[in-house]
Design an enzyme around this catalytic site. Structure first.
Site, PDB file in Angstrom:
ATOM      1  N   SER A   8       0.855  -1.193   0.000  1.00 13.50           N
ATOM      2  CA  SER A   8       0.000   0.000   0.000  1.00 13.50           C
ATOM      3  C   SER A   8       0.886   1.237   0.000  1.00 13.50           C
ATOM      4  CB  SER A   8      -0.882   0.011   1.250  1.00 13.50           C
ATOM      5  OG  SER A   8      -1.308   1.337   1.495  1.00 13.50           O
ATOM      6  N   HIS A  33      -1.341  -1.444  -4.161  1.00 17.04           N
ATOM      7  CA  HIS A  33      -2.614  -1.190  -3.487  1.00 17.04           C
ATOM      8  C   HIS A  33      -2.757   0.324  -3.318  1.00 17.04           C
ATOM      9  CE1 HIS A  33      -5.908  -2.231  -0.659  1.00 17.04           C
ATOM     10  NE2 HIS A  33      -5.460  -1.237   0.094  1.00 17.04           N
ATOM     11  N   ASP A  35      -4.886   3.403  -1.921  1.00 22.29           N
ATOM     12  CA  ASP A  35      -5.918   3.770  -0.943  1.00 22.29           C
ATOM     13  C   ASP A  35      -6.490   5.145  -1.257  1.00 22.29           C
ATOM     14  OD1 ASP A  35      -5.947   1.552   0.996  1.00 22.29           O
ATOM     15  OD2 ASP A  35      -3.845   2.097   1.287  1.00 22.29           O
ATOM     16  N   MET A  37      -9.027   7.954  -0.362  1.00 22.11           N
ATOM     17  CA  MET A  37      -9.809   8.410   0.811  1.00 22.11           C
ATOM     18  C   MET A  37     -10.346   9.814   0.559  1.00 22.11           C
ATOM     19  SD  MET A  37      -7.370   7.232   3.939  1.00 22.11           S
ATOM     20  CE  MET A  37      -6.516   5.661   3.944  1.00 22.11           C
ATOM     21  N   HIS A  67      -8.515   0.695  -3.502  1.00 24.20           N
ATOM     22  CA  HIS A  67      -9.356   0.471  -2.324  1.00 24.20           C
ATOM     23  C   HIS A  67     -10.038   1.799  -2.026  1.00 24.20           C
ATOM     24  CE1 HIS A  67      -9.280  -0.305   2.347  1.00 24.20           C
ATOM     25  NE2 HIS A  67     -10.506  -0.239   1.868  1.00 24.20           N
ATOM     26  N   MET A  69     -12.104   4.218  -0.041  1.00 24.69           N
ATOM     27  CA  MET A  69     -12.684   4.567   1.259  1.00 24.69           C
ATOM     28  C   MET A  69     -13.364   5.921   1.092  1.00 24.69           C
ATOM     29  SD  MET A  69      -9.461   3.178   3.405  1.00 24.69           S
ATOM     30  CE  MET A  69      -8.499   3.150   1.894  1.00 24.69           C
ATOM     31  N   MET A 138     -11.016  -5.832   6.585  1.00 25.60           N
ATOM     32  CA  MET A 138     -10.192  -4.802   7.223  1.00 25.60           C
ATOM     33  C   MET A 138      -9.767  -5.311   8.594  1.00 25.60           C
ATOM     34  SD  MET A 138      -9.807  -2.329   5.101  1.00 25.60           S
ATOM     35  CE  MET A 138      -8.842  -1.321   6.236  1.00 25.60           C
ATOM     36  N   ASP A 176      -6.105  -6.222   5.277  1.00 22.29           N
ATOM     37  CA  ASP A 176      -5.499  -4.889   5.152  1.00 22.29           C
ATOM     38  C   ASP A 176      -5.506  -4.204   6.517  1.00 22.29           C
ATOM     39  OD1 ASP A 176      -4.658  -2.392   4.330  1.00 22.29           O
ATOM     40  OD2 ASP A 176      -6.397  -1.985   3.062  1.00 22.29           O
TER      41      ASP A 176
HETATM   42  C1  DX5 Z   1      -5.881   1.759   5.867  1.00 19.96           C
HETATM   43  C2  DX5 Z   1      -5.501   1.379   4.461  1.00 19.96           C
HETATM   44  C3  DX5 Z   1      -4.361   0.467   4.386  1.00 19.96           C
HETATM   45  C4  DX5 Z   1      -3.081   0.984   4.985  1.00 19.96           C
HETATM   46  C5  DX5 Z   1      -2.347  -0.162   5.555  1.00 19.96           C
HETATM   47  O1  DX5 Z   1      -7.098   2.369   5.883  1.00 19.96           O
HETATM   48  O2  DX5 Z   1      -6.575   0.763   3.800  1.00 19.96           O
HETATM   49  O3  DX5 Z   1      -4.153  -0.034   3.066  1.00 19.96           O
HETATM   50  O4  DX5 Z   1      -2.243   1.630   4.077  1.00 19.96           O
HETATM   51  O5  DX5 Z   1      -1.231   0.318   6.205  1.00 19.96           O
HETATM   52  P1  DX5 Z   1      -0.530  -0.501   7.383  1.00 19.96           P
HETATM   53  O6  DX5 Z   1       0.010  -1.750   6.770  1.00 19.96           O
HETATM   54  O7  DX5 Z   1       0.499   0.428   7.863  1.00 19.96           O
HETATM   55  O8  DX5 Z   1      -1.592  -0.791   8.406  1.00 19.96           O
HETATM   56 ZN    ZN Z   2      -6.213  -0.290   1.863  1.00 17.95          ZN
END
Ligand code: DX5
Ligand code: ZN
Length: 219
Positions: A8, A33, A35, A37, A67, A69, A138, A176
């Site tokens: 990620s 990956h 993320d 947000m 992903h 969010m 999650m 994740d």
């Molecule tokens: C959190 C993200 C993850 C995050 C994981 O909301 O979806 O993908 O980057 O990071 P670590 O491995 O540091 O928990």
């Molecule tokens: Zn993620």
């Protein structure tokens, strides 16, 4: 079963992204990956389709696993397809019309995933399971990297894995949040096959050595 590591980039230093992606490619990491947000579904804001498109110009070979969010996933889907994203995972908690959203993702030619927050039951996906390429459990509350793994999620992973086998379904089980060298073997034992790792790859030490250490831990 082959186990996939999905770095990620949320955990990466954004000033070095291009170099870091090249390091991952050199170490045969097949996927990134991403993320996304929106500061609404989760308190944090990251990047969107335009920035993902820029990353596409750095690597054409890697699978892009987005992903989302975000509160309004539907609004992003066609632009993610244009940015050559390969698979899109949406949150069950955010998608009121989950069937329609998944159907749109498929029609745009991308793989489908549904993510479940820690307190969301695994059977939420039951009636759309045959449409899915991935279920993301999650293992932290979404929003930030570097949080602590929630051990209660181990039962959720094994329960989903058992149900998947009973039903003869083929989706991957992705986990994740808070994955490190000390817990990766356990999540795999419970049935996870796609492991997202942020801070344990990018924050601290050499990315190459960190990736190799995870591959070694999976042997
Ligand atoms: C959190 C993200 C993850 C995050 C994981 O909301 O979806 O993908 O980057 O990071 P670590 O491995 O540091 O928990
Ligand atoms: Zn993620």
């Amino acid at each position: 079963m082959s186990i996939k590591i999905s770095p990620s980039i949320l955990g990466a230093n954004f000033c070095n992204l291009e170099q870091d992606i090249k390091v991952l490619e050199k170490n045969s990491v097949p996927v990134l990956h991403l993320d996304v947000m929106d500061g609404h579904f989760v308190p944090n804001i990251t990047f969107g389709p335009d920035q993902i498109k820029m990353l596409r110009s750095v690597t054409s070979a890697m699978e892009f696993d987005a992903h989302l969010m975000v509160t309004d996933a539907d609004a992003l889907l066609s632009r993610l397809a244009e940015a050559k994203v390969d698979s899109v995972t949406v949150h069950a908690e955010a998608c009121v019309h989950l069937y329609r959203t998944l159907d749109t993702i498929k029609k745009l030619g991308m793989k489908t995933g549904v993510a479940l927050n820690p307190a969301t039951p695994a059977d939420t996906i039951k009636h759309v399971a045959s449409m899915l390429d991935r279920v993301l459990i999650m293992t932290v509350e979404p929003g930030f990297g570097g949080q602590k793994f929630i051990p209660l999620m181990l039962d959720k992973i094994s329960g989903l894995s058992r149900w998947k086998q009973e039903q003869g379904l083929t989706f991957d089980i992705q986990v994740d949040g808070g994955i490190n060298l000390a817990n990766i073997a356990e999540v795999v034992r419970q049935g996870a096959s796609d492991i997202v790792i942020g801070s344990s790859i990018f924050s601290g030490g050499s990315i190459e050595k960190n990736v190799q250490a995870f591959y070694a831990a999976l042997k």
